[in-house]
Design a protein around this motif. Structure first.
Motif, short mmCIF file in Angstrom:
data_model
loop_
_atom_site.label_atom_id
_atom_site.label_comp_id
_atom_site.label_asym_id
_atom_site.label_seq_id
_atom_site.Cartn_x
_atom_site.Cartn_y
_atom_site.Cartn_z
N LEU A 184 0.37 -0.94 0.02
CA LEU A 184 -0.35 0.02 0.24
C LEU A 184 1.18 1.41 0.11
O LEU A 184 0.47 2.24 -0.69
CB LEU A 184 -0.73 0.20 0.71
N VAL A 185 2.51 1.46 0.85
CA VAL A 185 3.13 2.44 0.51
C VAL A 185 3.34 1.96 -0.33
O VAL A 185 3.89 3.21 -1.25
CB VAL A 185 3.68 1.88 2.00
N GLU A 186 4.18 1.19 -1.00
CA GLU A 186 4.65 1.59 -2.59
C GLU A 186 3.74 2.00 -3.13
O GLU A 186 4.29 2.67 -4.02
CB GLU A 186 5.14 -0.07 -2.18
N ALA A 187 2.51 1.82 -3.90
CA ALA A 187 1.33 1.94 -4.92
C ALA A 187 1.20 3.02 -4.59
O ALA A 187 1.53 4.20 -5.62
CB ALA A 187 0.48 1.33 -4.45
N ALA A 188 0.83 3.68 -3.69
CA ALA A 188 0.78 4.93 -3.55
C ALA A 188 1.53 5.93 -3.27
O ALA A 188 1.61 6.99 -4.39
CB ALA A 188 0.01 5.21 -1.45
N ILE A 189 2.60 6.01 -2.48
CA ILE A 189 3.91 6.86 -3.85
C ILE A 189 4.32 7.08 -5.14
O ILE A 189 4.28 7.97 -5.35
CB ILE A 189 5.38 6.07 -2.37
N SER A 190 3.89 5.49 -5.47
CA SER A 190 4.17 5.84 -7.23
C SER A 190 3.23 6.47 -7.89
O SER A 190 3.77 6.68 -8.37
CB SER A 190 4.59 4.05 -7.50
N LEU A 191 2.03 6.36 -7.74
CA LEU A 191 0.83 6.98 -8.17
C LEU A 191 0.97 8.27 -7.58
O LEU A 191 1.08 9.19 -8.42
CB LEU A 191 -0.59 6.39 -7.17
N TRP A 192 1.62 9.27 -6.99
CA TRP A 192 1.60 9.85 -6.41
C TRP A 192 2.58 10.49 -7.02
O TRP A 192 3.30 12.21 -7.65
CB TRP A 192 2.56 10.19 -5.10
N GLN A 193 4.12 10.23 -7.54
CA GLN A 193 5.15 10.57 -8.06
C GLN A 193 4.76 10.60 -9.49
O GLN A 193 5.91 11.55 -10.27
CB GLN A 193 6.53 9.44 -7.60
N ARG A 194 3.72 9.50 -10.25
CA ARG A 194 3.51 9.63 -11.47
C ARG A 194 2.41 9.99 -12.16
O ARG A 194 2.10 10.70 -13.16
CB ARG A 194 3.78 8.21 -11.93
N SER A 195 1.04 10.73 -11.26
CA SER A 195 -0.11 11.15 -11.39
C SER A 195 -0.66 11.45 -10.25
O SER A 195 -0.88 11.63 -9.49
CB SER A 195 -1.10 9.90 -11.38
#
Length: 383
Positions: A30-41
């Motif tokens: 959940l942490v990894e996915a949220a950070i990834s989405l913030w960084q690209r979207s």
């Protein structure tokens, strides 16, 4: 899974497709996915149980992160008062399953919140409440992944500024709830004086007390409270049931308005009113000792005008919109059991839901001069 419509993931069962779905099964995912989405979207949707979300027929124009974490654990806390227990629930844990587990273990404090759909992580965002209990009374803290720092941090309940169906998260603090900590009563300790069965917190809601056949303030077995609440909610179509279209909803579609006593006096005498305990800032006082020490005189701040909570269901019905009402040709209708839920009768579109909601808001505004506020999160739908 990217072709799956959001109608399959929400309890209202409306909504078009999303651009992309990402699923998190563990806290770290959940942490990894949220950070990834913030960084690209810039725009993405966090979706749990879908019980408080209504998306347009066009769908969501971005990624959707599905929270599917689960787990309950007991937290050691030397600062706990005797007879208390602190528990931690992962954000994706089913809320009602959490309540059931607490009741089974003899932990009291959320038994009246039985049957509320959704996941644990959404509970503090809305400050869920029902039948005389509110999450704010038992919430200790949350673990929060802050969008500003990409770092998880623990936020105490006081930092969330919990109010009636409100919190700083709902007001715009961007981030993801990873888990919630509750402090409950170890009901077995309380019950030791009265018998072997775990006993509830005092019953504070008159309708629940009546259903239990007891006086307000009484304590009864935890399982008895849970069973009674589930029966009450089921009678109102508020317990999810595939075969009952009254449950194809997002629960209460409008919040109960909070107004000043002065405004409430202009309503019909039979309009329900519930006092809000909110005295505002008390007048400031400067003691003689403080004056002697040279401290300046405090300026009194007048208390805010007293406020009351109204019944949105009463306002809707008395604005001429009865139970079961639907607009001509629409697939959406008010519940046949009460007027606070907009329901999908089997083939409703999100446009149908929005049209009925706007009609209700207009009728209540015309009749009583106040604007109802939707409770669920609406995406691409104007009310």
């Amino acid at each position: 899974m990217s072709a799956q419509p959001l109608s399959a993931l929400t309890t209202m069962r409306v909504g078009g497709p999303a651009e992309e779905f990402v699923t998190a099964h563990t806290r770290d995912e959940l942490v990894e996915a949220a950070i990834s989405l913030w960084q690209r979207s810039h725009d993405w949707l966090l979706l749990g149980g879908g019980s408080n979300t209504v998306v347009s027929d066009e769908g969501y124009p971005g990624p959707v992160l599905l929270v599917r974490t689960s787990g309950i654990s007991q937290v050691e806390d030397p600062d706990l008062a005797p007879g208390s227990v602190r528990i931690r629930a992962e954000a994706g844990h089913d809320w009602d399953a959490l309540v059931a587990e607490c009741v089974n273990r003899g932990w009291a404090g959320i038994e009246a919140l039985s049957g509320i759909p959704g996941l644990a992580g959404a509970a503090p965002v809305q400050n869920i409440g029902a039948y005389g209990q509110e999450l704010s009374e038992v919430l200790h803290s949350i673990e929060f992944l802050d969008a500003a720092t990409f770092e998880p941090r623990r936020m105490l309940a006081a930092e969330l500024e919990l109010g009636y169906r409100d919190s700083v998260i709902k007001q715009g603090l961007e981030g993801v709830v990873l888990s919630i900590d509750l402090v409950l009563a170890d009901a077995a300790v309380v019950a030791a004086e009265t018998g072997p069965e775990a006993i509830s917190e005092p019953i504070r809601f008159a309708q629940l007390a009546t259903a239990l056949g007891v006086e307000v303030g009484s304590r009864v077995p935890l399982h008895t409270v849970r069973d009674a609440v589930l029966r009450l909610r089921a009678a109102k179509g508020m317990v999810l049931d595939e075969a009952d279209h009254d449950t194809w909803s997002s629960g209460s579609f409008f919040t109960n308005p909070i107004v000043t006593e002065r405004f409430a006096r202009g309503l019909p005498s039979d309009a329900p009113r519930f006092p809000i305990v909110d005295p505002g800032e008390a007048p400031a006082v400067t003691t003689f000792e403080e004056l002697a020490e040279g401290q300046p005189l405090r300026v009194p701040t007048p208390a805010r005008e007293r406020r009351v909570k109204l019944s949105a269901a009463w306002l809707i019905e008395h604005a001429g919109v009865p139970k079961g009402y639907r607009l001509p040709g629409s697939g959406a209708a008010l519940s046949s059991k009460h007027t606070l839920a907009i329901t999908n009768r089997g083939a409703a579109s999100a446009a149908d839901v929005g049209e009925l909601a706007r009609f209700i808001v207009q009728r209540v505004q015309q009749e009583f001069g106040l604007v109802l506020v939707p409770e669920p999160n609406l995406y691409g739908i104007e009310v």
